[in-house]
Design a protein around this motif. Structure first.
Motif, PDB file in Angstrom:
ATOM      1  N   PRO A 147      -7.507 -10.718   3.803  1.00 62.70           N
ATOM      2  CA  PRO A 147      -8.562 -10.390   3.209  1.00 62.70           C
ATOM      3  C   PRO A 147      -9.964 -10.107   4.001  1.00 62.70           C
ATOM      4  O   PRO A 147      -9.701 -11.122   4.976  1.00 62.70           O
ATOM      5  CB  PRO A 147      -8.050 -11.433   2.580  1.00 62.70           C
ATOM      6  N   GLU A 148     -10.989 -10.190   3.319  1.00 60.41           N
ATOM      7  CA  GLU A 148     -12.110 -10.068   5.166  1.00 60.41           C
ATOM      8  C   GLU A 148     -12.817 -11.288   4.197  1.00 60.41           C
ATOM      9  O   GLU A 148     -13.282 -12.162   3.134  1.00 60.41           O
ATOM     10  CB  GLU A 148     -12.962  -8.609   4.010  1.00 60.41           C
ATOM     11  N   GLY A 149     -13.033 -12.115   6.112  1.00 62.23           N
ATOM     12  CA  GLY A 149     -14.074 -13.183   5.561  1.00 62.23           C
ATOM     13  C   GLY A 149     -13.651 -14.296   4.657  1.00 62.23           C
ATOM     14  O   GLY A 149     -14.435 -15.790   4.424  1.00 62.23           O
ATOM     15  N   MET A 150     -12.127 -15.103   4.080  1.00 65.02           N
ATOM     16  CA  MET A 150     -11.617 -15.805   3.826  1.00 65.02           C
ATOM     17  C   MET A 150     -11.194 -17.020   4.276  1.00 65.02           C
ATOM     18  O   MET A 150     -10.819 -16.451   5.843  1.00 65.02           O
ATOM     19  CB  MET A 150     -10.953 -15.183   3.046  1.00 65.02           C
ATOM     20  N   THR A 151     -10.395 -17.746   4.431  1.00 65.67           N
ATOM     21  CA  THR A 151     -10.049 -19.262   5.560  1.00 65.67           C
ATOM     22  C   THR A 151      -8.191 -18.784   4.665  1.00 65.67           C
ATOM     23  O   THR A 151      -8.275 -18.281   3.674  1.00 65.67           O
ATOM     24  CB  THR A 151     -10.721 -20.508   5.401  1.00 65.67           C
ATOM     25  N   VAL A 152      -7.126 -19.011   5.200  1.00 67.22           N
ATOM     26  CA  VAL A 152      -5.884 -19.181   4.594  1.00 67.22           C
ATOM     27  C   VAL A 152      -5.958 -19.802   3.769  1.00 67.22           C
ATOM     28  O   VAL A 152      -5.494 -18.939   3.100  1.00 67.22           O
ATOM     29  CB  VAL A 152      -5.133 -19.962   6.309  1.00 67.22           C
ATOM     30  N   ALA A 153      -7.113 -21.023   3.607  1.00 61.90           N
ATOM     31  CA  ALA A 153      -6.563 -22.216   2.285  1.00 61.90           C
ATOM     32  C   ALA A 153      -7.243 -20.731   0.691  1.00 61.90           C
ATOM     33  O   ALA A 153      -6.262 -20.912   0.112  1.00 61.90           O
ATOM     34  CB  ALA A 153      -7.274 -23.529   2.418  1.00 61.90           C
TER      35      ALA A 153
END
Length: 198
Positions: free
Chosen positions: A138-144
């Protein structure tokens, strides 16, 4: 007679040393239990997602800590069960993280952290915690934020295995919540006479 007693004692000492070595062979220098099929990576989560996808698998991250009795239970009771481990090995790439470790980690949003600061950033406080990632980066997301499922703690065989199956079947995209899925599978196992105590 003394020579025989000495040889017997030497053989017993060697056997005891071998047994002791075999019992500790599954513990790494970091004090974490190890599976020889866990993936060793640079802990760049985006790269690990892509590598898993290239193998036809999904990425799951597992957070553990030294001395964690629940982590030991997971390794000794669950990951040693061929039905569980065979399914995981066939469908998932597993990367182990030390909840208090200093190894470098690259989050999906590009942040470079240590294992312990990553765990804190993502809000993971229990060990073991298993984090299931999507098939695509995914783009621009954190792992959480990107995780499709998270399993904190140690559970019985069927809860544990069913979570892996639910993720592999992309149950998180459908209307059947994991708990409903799990209950259905348990009823099917019970009807087939295969249910073991959780």
């Amino acid at each position: 007679m003394i020579r025989r007693a000495f040889l017997a004692l030497a053989a017993l000492t060697a056997l005891t040393g071998l047994t002791s070595q075999a019992l500790t062979a599954g513990i790494g220098e970091d004090g974490l239990h190890k599976q020889d099929w866990f993936a060793l990576t640079f802990r760049d989560v985006a790269e690990d997602i892509e590598a898993a996808r290239d193998e036809g698998k999904r990425l799951v991250m597992v957070f553990e800590q030294r001395g964690c009795i629940y982590c030991a239970k997971m390794h000794e009771d669950l990951l040693s069960d061929p039905e569980v481990s065979d399914f995981i090995k066939a469908n998932f790439k597993v990367v182990q993280y030390n909840m208090f470790g200093d190894e470098e980690v690259t989050d999906l949003d590009g942040d470079v952290l240590t294992e312990k600061t990553a765990a804190r950033k993502w809000g993971y406080v229990f060990t073991p915690t298993l984090v299931f990632l999507p098939e695509d980066v995914p783009e621009g997301m954190t792992v959480a934020e990107a995780a499709v499922a998270t399993m904190p703690g140690a559970f019985g065989k069927w809860t544990f295995l069913n979570m892996f199956k639910w993720v592999a079947e992309k149950g998180y995209e459908g209307d059947e919540h994991f708990q409903k899925y799990h209950a259905r599978i348990i009823n099917e196992l019970r009807a087939a006479g295969r249910l073991e105590a959780e």
